[in-house]
Design a protein around this motif. Structure first.
Motif, PDB file in Angstrom:
ATOM      1  N   SER A  39      21.624  59.763  27.231  1.00  0.00           N
ATOM      2  CA  SER A  39      20.876  60.618  28.384  1.00  0.00           C
ATOM      3  C   SER A  39      19.270  60.082  28.043  1.00  0.00           C
ATOM      4  N   ALA A  40      18.535  60.591  28.915  1.00  0.00           N
ATOM      5  CA  ALA A  40      17.122  60.659  28.557  1.00  0.00           C
ATOM      6  C   ALA A  40      16.676  61.246  27.251  1.00  0.00           C
ATOM      7  N   ASP A  41      17.431  62.295  26.956  1.00  0.00           N
ATOM      8  CA  ASP A  41      17.156  62.778  25.645  1.00  0.00           C
ATOM      9  C   ASP A  41      17.736  61.937  24.173  1.00  0.00           C
ATOM     10  N   GLY A  42      18.365  60.984  24.587  1.00  0.00           N
ATOM     11  CA  GLY A  42      19.086  60.195  23.397  1.00  0.00           C
ATOM     12  C   GLY A  42      20.679  60.212  23.598  1.00  0.00           C
ATOM     13  N   ALA A  43      21.124  59.879  22.541  1.00  0.00           N
ATOM     14  CA  ALA A  43      22.638  59.942  22.521  1.00  0.00           C
ATOM     15  C   ALA A  43      23.215  61.076  21.745  1.00  0.00           C
ATOM     16  N   PHE A  61      39.364  49.171  22.317  1.00  0.00           N
ATOM     17  CA  PHE A  61      38.355  49.145  23.351  1.00  0.00           C
ATOM     18  C   PHE A  61      36.878  49.501  22.937  1.00  0.00           C
ATOM     19  N   ALA A  62      36.003  48.774  22.910  1.00  0.00           N
ATOM     20  CA  ALA A  62      34.565  49.032  22.225  1.00  0.00           C
ATOM     21  C   ALA A  62      33.529  48.625  23.473  1.00  0.00           C
ATOM     22  N   ALA A  63      32.521  49.323  23.411  1.00  0.00           N
ATOM     23  CA  ALA A  63      31.426  49.192  24.600  1.00  0.00           C
ATOM     24  C   ALA A  63      30.201  50.103  24.111  1.00  0.00           C
ATOM     25  N   GLU A  64      29.036  49.277  24.492  1.00  0.00           N
ATOM     26  CA  GLU A  64      27.817  49.920  24.046  1.00  0.00           C
ATOM     27  C   GLU A  64      27.104  50.356  25.399  1.00  0.00           C
ATOM     28  N   ASN A  65      26.595  51.561  25.531  1.00  0.00           N
ATOM     29  CA  ASN A  65      25.738  52.110  26.516  1.00  0.00           C
ATOM     30  C   ASN A  65      26.416  51.371  27.812  1.00  0.00           C
ATOM     31  N   THR A  66      27.826  51.862  28.086  1.00  0.00           N
ATOM     32  CA  THR A  66      28.453  51.157  29.157  1.00  0.00           C
ATOM     33  C   THR A  66      28.580  52.374  30.130  1.00  0.00           C
ATOM     34  N   GLU A  67      28.817  51.989  31.560  1.00  0.00           N
ATOM     35  CA  GLU A  67      28.847  52.973  32.436  1.00  0.00           C
ATOM     36  C   GLU A  67      30.139  53.532  32.618  1.00  0.00           C
ATOM     37  N   CYS A  68      30.318  54.602  32.782  1.00  0.00           N
ATOM     38  CA  CYS A  68      31.590  55.558  32.939  1.00  0.00           C
ATOM     39  C   CYS A  68      31.560  56.473  34.159  1.00  0.00           C
ATOM     40  N   MET A  69      32.977  57.176  34.360  1.00  0.00           N
ATOM     41  CA  MET A  69      32.729  57.957  35.306  1.00  0.00           C
ATOM     42  C   MET A  69      33.122  59.593  34.487  1.00  0.00           C
ATOM     43  N   ARG A  70      32.618  60.489  35.333  1.00  0.00           N
ATOM     44  CA  ARG A  70      32.937  61.936  35.108  1.00  0.00           C
ATOM     45  C   ARG A  70      33.767  62.388  36.160  1.00  0.00           C
ATOM     46  N   ILE A  71      35.097  63.052  35.929  1.00  0.00           N
ATOM     47  CA  ILE A  71      35.728  63.587  37.028  1.00  0.00           C
ATOM     48  C   ILE A  71      35.852  64.928  36.609  1.00  0.00           C
ATOM     49  N   ASP A  72      35.992  65.738  37.634  1.00  0.00           N
ATOM     50  CA  ASP A  72      36.361  67.209  37.405  1.00  0.00           C
ATOM     51  C   ASP A  72      37.566  67.410  38.509  1.00  0.00           C
ATOM     52  N   LEU A  73      38.719  67.695  37.661  1.00  0.00           N
ATOM     53  CA  LEU A  73      40.071  67.761  38.385  1.00  0.00           C
ATOM     54  C   LEU A  73      39.853  68.968  39.242  1.00  0.00           C
ATOM     55  N   SER A  74      39.066  70.086  39.332  1.00  0.00           N
ATOM     56  CA  SER A  74      39.151  71.123  39.982  1.00  0.00           C
ATOM     57  C   SER A  74      38.780  70.665  41.715  1.00  0.00           C
ATOM     58  N   LYS A  75      37.986  69.555  41.565  1.00  0.00           N
ATOM     59  CA  LYS A  75      37.254  68.978  42.838  1.00  0.00           C
ATOM     60  C   LYS A  75      38.311  67.812  43.656  1.00  0.00           C
ATOM     61  N   PHE A 120      39.553  59.865  28.942  1.00  0.00           N
ATOM     62  CA  PHE A 120      39.385  60.723  27.632  1.00  0.00           C
ATOM     63  C   PHE A 120      39.340  62.060  28.468  1.00  0.00           C
ATOM     64  N   LEU A 121      39.639  63.099  27.805  1.00  0.00           N
ATOM     65  CA  LEU A 121      39.378  64.668  28.128  1.00  0.00           C
ATOM     66  C   LEU A 121      38.082  65.136  27.494  1.00  0.00           C
ATOM     67  N   VAL A 122      37.495  65.832  28.283  1.00  0.00           N
ATOM     68  CA  VAL A 122      36.370  66.138  27.666  1.00  0.00           C
ATOM     69  C   VAL A 122      35.998  67.756  28.125  1.00  0.00           C
ATOM     70  N   ARG A 123      35.626  68.484  27.216  1.00  0.00           N
ATOM     71  CA  ARG A 123      35.346  69.753  27.216  1.00  0.00           C
ATOM     72  C   ARG A 123      34.378  70.173  28.559  1.00  0.00           C
ATOM     73  N   LYS A 124      34.515  70.888  29.309  1.00  0.00           N
ATOM     74  CA  LYS A 124      33.534  71.047  30.611  1.00  0.00           C
ATOM     75  C   LYS A 124      32.363  71.473  30.006  1.00  0.00           C
ATOM     76  N   GLY A 125      31.308  70.992  30.559  1.00  0.00           N
ATOM     77  CA  GLY A 125      29.822  71.310  30.360  1.00  0.00           C
ATOM     78  C   GLY A 125      29.318  70.243  29.360  1.00  0.00           C
ATOM     79  N   LEU A 126      29.876  69.624  28.784  1.00  0.00           N
ATOM     80  CA  LEU A 126      29.522  68.558  27.770  1.00  0.00           C
ATOM     81  C   LEU A 126      28.800  67.475  28.343  1.00  0.00           C
ATOM     82  N   ILE A 127      29.134  67.129  29.574  1.00  0.00           N
ATOM     83  CA  ILE A 127      28.518  65.922  30.035  1.00  0.00           C
ATOM     84  C   ILE A 127      27.671  66.259  31.313  1.00  0.00           C
ATOM     85  N   LEU A 128      26.687  66.079  31.566  1.00  0.00           N
ATOM     86  CA  LEU A 128      26.085  66.693  32.730  1.00  0.00           C
ATOM     87  C   LEU A 128      25.964  65.667  33.975  1.00  0.00           C
TER      88      LEU A 128
END
Length: 358
Positions: free
Chosen positions: A105-109, A127-141, A188-196
């Motif tokens: 993010s703008a504040d760093g890694a 799988f290995a990648a640096e600073n690669t584009e990803c998607m964030r999905i909210d299953l409740s939507k 990946f599964l990620v805890r809600k609120g950790l990726i903005l």
């Protein structure tokens, strides 16, 4: 399927009526609606994560069934004095302990802790990648869940889940994938609120998944009979189902209440009911709970290849199928009976099982 269910219930009740001359009044009736509901509710609860083969939840169900049989007074019918008939299957193991994920993010890694903040859900190749584009999905939507179904393999995906999500709970330990394990980008599964950000960038490292032979257990119990105790009537049902569905916005768990939680409940409650009867049937009764049936009828096939009860001593095999389902075939048979009674009788005659002499 309706015919099979009626045969199962009719034979079970016919055998049971003769055995139920007297009951222990202090015990709860295993065939009461409350006891049946309690058993089925446990098997189909979200925390059981759909009882996939193999899985931690399937193992938990096997142990629970064995404990229920023990409490009821049913004898072990597996190997080495246990309730378990053991076999193995090859799987791909998915683990999170060796992954590395940092969100940019703008504040760093920001490094996410494996297992605590982020868990690998799918990804069998390295799988290995640096600073690669990803998607964030909210299953409740629902709209975002639809994106997961359409674009699941295009780039790494982070699926936001709550701490009490069945998906998060099911991924707490290593998971086993059979069949096609997915060759696309990792999910990946990620805890809600950790990726903005909705389109985060990340540095990711995922090791190659390993194959493993995993132990699976059928559960077998026996109630010895009387005059014909060397002959067996076998009641069977499969206690596994098909696990979870990541791409569902409404319900991520395939609970398997009908298929075949109802059959498993029927066999288990019958076992408990027969065990508390003072008068035993002439023949011994075997109660079998198969694993791996949703993977191609594996559990029952493994038993047939290495039975713990000689197959020539099993005079009847009653398979507990989902009783609340109406198949196209049974509907067609009912219509044939109504429109052409003679044809309907011929079809029924061709489907009957052989008679077992008393």
């Amino acid at each position: 399927m309706i015919r099979a269910t009626r045969v199962f219930c009719a034979v079970a009740l016919a055998l049971f009526v003769s055995a139920m001359a007297a009951q222990a009044p202090q015990a709860a009736d295993p065939l009461s609606s409350a006891e049946i509901k309690s058993t089925l509710s446990y098997l189909a609860y979200d925390a059981m994560a759909g009882r996939d083969t193999p899985s931690v939840e399937l193992d938990r169900a096997a142990d629970w069934i064995a404990q229920r049989l023990t409490t009821a007074g049913i004898q072990p019918g597996g190997v080495d004095g246990t309730f378990f008939h053991r076999w193995t299957m090859k799987t791909t193991v998915i683990e999170s302990k060796d992954i590395a994920v940092s969100i940019h993010s703008a504040d760093g890694a920001k490094t996410l802790a494996p297992g605590q903040d982020v868990r690998l859900w799918r990804g069998s190749r390295a799988f290995a990648a640096e600073n690669t584009e990803c998607m964030r999905i909210d299953l409740s939507k629902p709209a975002e869940a639809a994106l997961l179904r359409r674009q699941g393999a295009t780039k790494p995906i982070f699926v936001e889940v709550s701490d009490d999500s069945p998906l998060w709970l099911a991924s707490a330990t290593k998971r086993y994938i059979t069949g096609r394990s997915g060759r696309g980008s990792p999910i990946f599964l990620v805890r809600k609120g950790l990726i903005l950000s909705t389109d985060p960038k990340a540095t990711i490292s995922v090791p190659e998944a390993q194959e493993e032979e995993v132990g699976i257990r059928n559960v077998i119990g026996i109630l010895p009979g009387g005059a014909k105790k060397d002959e067996f009537v076998l009641f069977g049902a499969h206690y596994d189902h098909i696990g979870t569905n990541l791409a569902s916005a409404e319900d991520v768990v395939f609970n398997g209440a009908d298929d075949d939680g109802t059959g498993t409940t029927s066999v288990l409650q019958l076992a408990c009911a027969y065990a508390r009867a003072k008068e035993r049937p002439a023949r011994s009764l075997a109660f079998a709970f198969w694993a791996g049936e949703e993977k191609g009828l594996l559990g029952s096939a493994k038993f047939a290849l290495a039975p713990t009860i000689p197959l020539d001593r099993i005079v009847a095999n009653l398979n507990g199928r989902p009783p609340f389902r109406r198949s196209r075939r049974s509907t067609k048979l009912q219509r044939t009976r109504q429109e052409a009674p003679e044809a309907g009788r011929r079809i029924s005659a061709g489907n009957t099982t052989r008679q077992v002499t008393s």
